[in-house]
Scaffold this active site. Structure first.
Site, PDB file in Angstrom:
ATOM      1  N   GLY A 178      37.038  42.863  40.393  1.00  0.00           N
ATOM      2  CA  GLY A 178      37.681  41.600  40.762  1.00  0.00           C
ATOM      3  C   GLY A 178      39.093  41.553  40.218  1.00  0.00           C
ATOM      4  N   SER A 183      35.425  27.568  32.782  1.00  0.00           N
ATOM      5  CA  SER A 183      35.364  26.893  31.486  1.00  0.00           C
ATOM      6  C   SER A 183      36.635  27.168  30.714  1.00  0.00           C
ATOM      7  CB  SER A 183      34.153  27.329  30.666  1.00  0.00           C
ATOM      8  OG  SER A 183      34.387  28.562  30.041  1.00  0.00           O
ATOM      9  N   GLU A 241      40.605  53.055  35.629  1.00  0.00           N
ATOM     10  CA  GLU A 241      39.287  52.520  35.311  1.00  0.00           C
ATOM     11  C   GLU A 241      38.225  53.466  35.855  1.00  0.00           C
ATOM     12  OE1 GLU A 241      39.886  47.765  35.966  1.00  0.00           O
ATOM     13  OE2 GLU A 241      40.167  49.095  37.677  1.00  0.00           O
TER      14      GLU A 241
END
Lengths: 234, 234
Positions: A45, A83, A116
């Site tokens: 993402g 959050s 990655e």
């Protein structure tokens, strides 16, 4: 009250990409190159690129295509996780998606700019919080579990899991797939009746040898619409 | 690639708050005081306040409490709507919620600082795009329709709609509620069997006169958990 009064939260997209490989259900994880959570494993993402993406779904699809080389045939919005504490960089929301793909059709690649590592990781191993890959970055463990629950629910009443299979597959492969996702035995007869009733598939005309018998290969019809059943599989 | 490379999208929260009033299903709409869409009707919502809200759900709940004077007993995340074009101010995502409340328990108020009018608007009238209140601001028509679909689906297999009723209610009121939401007749017997089987409710000991008979009042048990049924109502 206008937007100028507010500090903007961070907005990202994360996807749980499922496949079936080596007779087990797996998701794609990437090892993070940068902080925060450097070297932790994370869902594929990233940030929305407002100059490039028309919608968050575009972002999710683009990021998955970057990593796998192909566009997943199934992508669905899951839930948005937000959050003040889920990202150390600040107040953050991540629009999470779940996606399905046949691993045979992907071409997992690592871009030179951003090395990655990418791995298909067994879902079972992610249930054990002391195992390899743990702890996942951010709240990705929670996102993964939310997605797994959704996939299992949908497997009970929809033909959705078929998108984990290659374009041509046998009824036996479909049966195995459903049993792997649900983690229990399902009567072949019940499942085949649904397969038929969905009217989503057609014979390719080709068969493959399975033991002594030849099994028909099926594929999605071109105009197939995803069918939901009123009752869950027993 | 870091956040600094990206312009942040706008992030808002919008809620579709349902109630039953005058024997019809209604949602709360507010008339917008400010641009964009000045004087259009819109769902209650607004920007996340990163200094005040722990999560987007907090924002949704806070905005609804501001408008109605009470906290809705049921609030669920619906879907996040995002695109580069849904808000003329720029790339925007809205995390949408759907919520249920008994209108009798609300205290709709208009704050002096911000004289938006607030109205309970009949869902039926919102299906007609030439009616009053139309067109809604932003993509709120789409969000409303998404929420309505979700509520109707859930009414088929869950006891959820009960949160549109006052704290004490009769079985007859519950039956009427479900028929209003689904827009069709439902057998009392079937519905009452589910009501019983859910084990979510208890008799209050009080009755109300309904015609010639006295009808028992029920309320949610304190530790009630929302029950989903395996089959949809016929």
């Amino acid at each position: 009250m206008t937007q100028e009064n507010f500090k903007s939260p961070l907005l990202t997209v994360d996807s749980v990409l499922f496949t079936i490989k080596d007779n087990s259900l797996k998701i794609l994880l990437l090892k993070r190159k940068n902080s925060p959570f450097q070297n932790s494993w994370a869902l594929p993402g990233g940030f929305i690129d407002v100059n490039r993406d028309d919608s968050a779904e575009n972002t999710a699809s683009r990021k998955l295509t970057d990593k796998t080389g192909v566009t997943p045939p199934y992508l669905e919005q899951l839930n948005t996780f937000s959050s003040k504490s889920r990202d150390p960089r600040g107040w953050s929301a991540s629009i999470a998606y779940f996606a399905l793909i046949a691993h045979e059709e992907t071409n997992l690649k690592v871009t030179p700019r951003n090395d990655e590592s990418a791995q298909w990781v067994d879902v079972e191993s992610l249930m054990d919080e002391t195992a390899n890959y743990q702890p996942l970055a951010f709240d990705h463990q929670q996102i993964f579990q939310f997605a797994l629950e959704r996939l299992k629910q949908k497997a009970l009443y929809s033909m959705l899991p078929v998108f984990c299979l290659p374009k041509e597959f046998t009824l036996g492969e479909y049966h195995t797939l459903i049993e792997i996702i649900l983690g229990k035995s399902i009567q072949k007869k019940t499942l085949y009746r649904r397969f038929e009733a969905s009217n989503m598939f057609e014979e390719t005309g080709e068969t493959v040898a399975t033991g002594a018998r030849a099994a028909m290969l099926y594929r999605l019809k071109e105009d197939a619409e995803l069918v939901n059943f009123e009752r869950n599989l027993g």
